[in-house]
Design a protein around this motif. Structure first.
Motif, mmCIF file in Angstrom:
data_model
loop_
_atom_site.group_PDB
_atom_site.id
_atom_site.type_symbol
_atom_site.label_atom_id
_atom_site.label_comp_id
_atom_site.label_asym_id
_atom_site.label_seq_id
_atom_site.Cartn_x
_atom_site.Cartn_y
_atom_site.Cartn_z
ATOM 1 N N PRO A 164 -8.648 2.507 3.454
ATOM 2 C CA PRO A 164 -8.900 1.555 1.968
ATOM 3 C C PRO A 164 -9.653 2.192 0.954
ATOM 4 N N ASP A 165 -10.214 3.423 1.306
ATOM 5 C CA ASP A 165 -11.123 4.063 0.158
ATOM 6 C C ASP A 165 -10.003 4.854 -0.873
ATOM 7 N N VAL B 229 -5.501 -7.163 -3.006
ATOM 8 C CA VAL B 229 -6.030 -5.804 -2.620
ATOM 9 C C VAL B 229 -6.889 -6.268 -1.356
ATOM 10 N N LYS C 118 -8.011 2.315 -2.661
ATOM 11 C CA LYS C 118 -8.871 1.936 -3.804
ATOM 12 C C LYS C 118 -8.651 2.814 -5.039
ATOM 13 N N ASN D 192 -6.357 -10.320 -7.831
ATOM 14 C CA ASN D 192 -7.327 -9.445 -7.025
ATOM 15 C C ASN D 192 -6.970 -9.563 -5.459
ATOM 16 N N HIS E 93 0.704 -1.355 -0.085
ATOM 17 C CA HIS E 93 -0.074 0.055 0.091
ATOM 18 C C HIS E 93 0.924 1.280 -0.279
ATOM 19 N N THR F 27 -5.404 -3.970 2.072
ATOM 20 C CA THR F 27 -6.554 -3.297 2.783
ATOM 21 C C THR F 27 -6.479 -3.618 4.304
#
Lengths: 269, 269
Positions: free
Chosen positions: A167-168, A149, A171, A146, A132, A153
DNA sequence: CTGTATCGGTTCATATATTGAACCATTGGT
DNA sequence: ACCAATGGTTCAATATATGAACCGATACAG
């Protein structure tokens, strides 16, 4: 944590900057008891993963690693075919270039090269890249499997004030990365470091790793960014080719969109 | 045997000939339970020492090994400086040449090179050399730390009818080796293989490893033996130099005694 | 399409192997 | 002669590793 995992973990404390470690120091680094550490290091020595410097009594990495690395490289050639494109990348940008490979859900440092153009440069001194908080990590999240992710998070450690920790926000960044074809991270892991990253693909045509440029943040300009983007494309195409893969059309299209009006658009012939 | 040791032991089953191993196969190779093996292999995967081929589900060596091997080689350069002398040795003798390094009380294979001169040649497919049954091992016993001899006399496994299995016979062979400056073993480990070996020294001027030629036994003649001896001297001097050491006078004297009347006598200038 | 033999992976009661505080023996500095 | 490091060792307490049995999936043969 299993005893085996603890034992293996000891090896991660060795690096170019700290190639020899005494027993007591190793205990402190690993945060474990001396007796435990001693037995672990003995198991490692028995297997040839470390050896003891006869004069200093300190431990260093052992010869068994060389054989295993050789087998690994013959099984899955990765270092071969990275050197040349990385060299060109470092030269053209004047910054530090590096490549990471994805294994399971972890991004491992594979190779790095520092340009000699400037007296200040970024040194890569990690074994694994947090997903991240680095451009390489974002690249893996955007173009890799995938499941990464979900995993990323869950553990969003804050390294600097700039680290993405919600997390938002992550993303959102992943979406931008997918659209742009490049990942970018400014000071998310280390202050004053600005990184840009492009994905690499292997013979299965799946995401296999990343190629990145880590800049001294104060040097970053729109012009340098453009140069880095262009050469990241070349490096990614080159390494992907050497790893037996091909760059998916969707990535090439994203790159084209980010680099309108430059020669880097044309696919390699 | 500690759990950590068992875990590390799993890695020794990977080789160029068997680079990918499934869980069940690994159980059979290691002779251990499936659940146990699974947990061990998971610990290895966690640490990046193995990774799972996503399509076949089989395990192969992982990328963490590359980093560690790189650090090891930067800490103790060994592979660098072996290639060139080994190449010359293999070319000049037309046989397989290899180098082993001593770490603790174990002799690890470092590098090997096969000559393309003949269609039959010896393949080295071991990680560690038994001290009592190979020319490299004898060389270590003759010129390495004395404690090795005690250790070797305790576990003299018989590999072939020619293997030396009595302490007295071994001590005799060691004495001859010391006097000659070269170790020699005919079929003691593998039938039809005749090996000759010379010691290598490092920056501490202590025994650090061996350089050897493994011949197809039927090709061995006094003439070939002389050629091999001469080139072993050159290879040992070259590698010793590259490892920052110098060949002790006593060894040079022994070589001179074994090679009267040839040019190999003269020390390198 | 059913029976069988693999495969990779999981569970849980059992018991074995791991753990760490306290202890030595050496070494190097003051 | 002392102190504070170092590498290495011991042993009772207990946390950890173990493996038989099990599951679901896949591949193949009849």
């Amino acid at each position: 944590m299993s005893s085996a995992a603890k034992t293996l973990d000891l090896l991660s404390h060795f690096s170019d900057l700290r190639p020899e470690i005494g027993l007591s120091q190793l205990c402190r680094l690993a945060g474990r008891d001396k007796a435990t550490t001693y037995r672990h290091v003995q198991a490692l020595e028995e297997a040839g993963f470390v050896e003891q410097n006869p004069v200093t009594k300190r431990y260093r990495l052992g010869p068994a690693l060389l054989q295993l690395a050789q087998i690994r490289e013959r099984t899955v050639p990765r270092k071969a075919g990275v050197e040349a494109p990385l060299h060109m990348l470092a030269e053209a940008t004047g910054e530090t270039a590096h490549v990471a490979v994805l294994s399971g859900t972890t991004l491992y440092a594979l190779h790095q090269l520092e340009s000699v153009k400037h007296s200040t440069r970024v040194l890569i001194d990690v074994n694994t890249f947090p997903l991240h908080a680095t451009a390489s990590g974002l690249c893996a999240l955007a173009f890799g499997p995938n499941e990464l992710v979900d995993l990323a998070t869950k553990t969003m450690t804050r390294f600097t004030p700039e680290t993405i920790t919600t997390p938002d926000a992550l993303k959102g960044e992943i979406a931008i990365t997918r659209q742009r074809g490049f990942a970018q991270s400014s000071g998310g892991y280390e202050h004053d470091v600005h990184s840009m990253s492009a994905p690499i693909f292997d013979q299965t045509d799946l995401f296999a790793g990343t190629v990145s440029v880590a800049c001294v943040a104060t040097r970053v300009t729109p012009e340098l960014t453009r140069i880095i983007y262009e050469h990241l494309v070349l490096a990614s195409r080159g390494i992907t080719h050497n790893w037996g893969g091909s760059v998916p059309d969707i990535i090439e299209a994203a790159w084209a969109g980010s680099l309108t009006g430059t020669e880097a658009l044309e696919p390699m012939t």
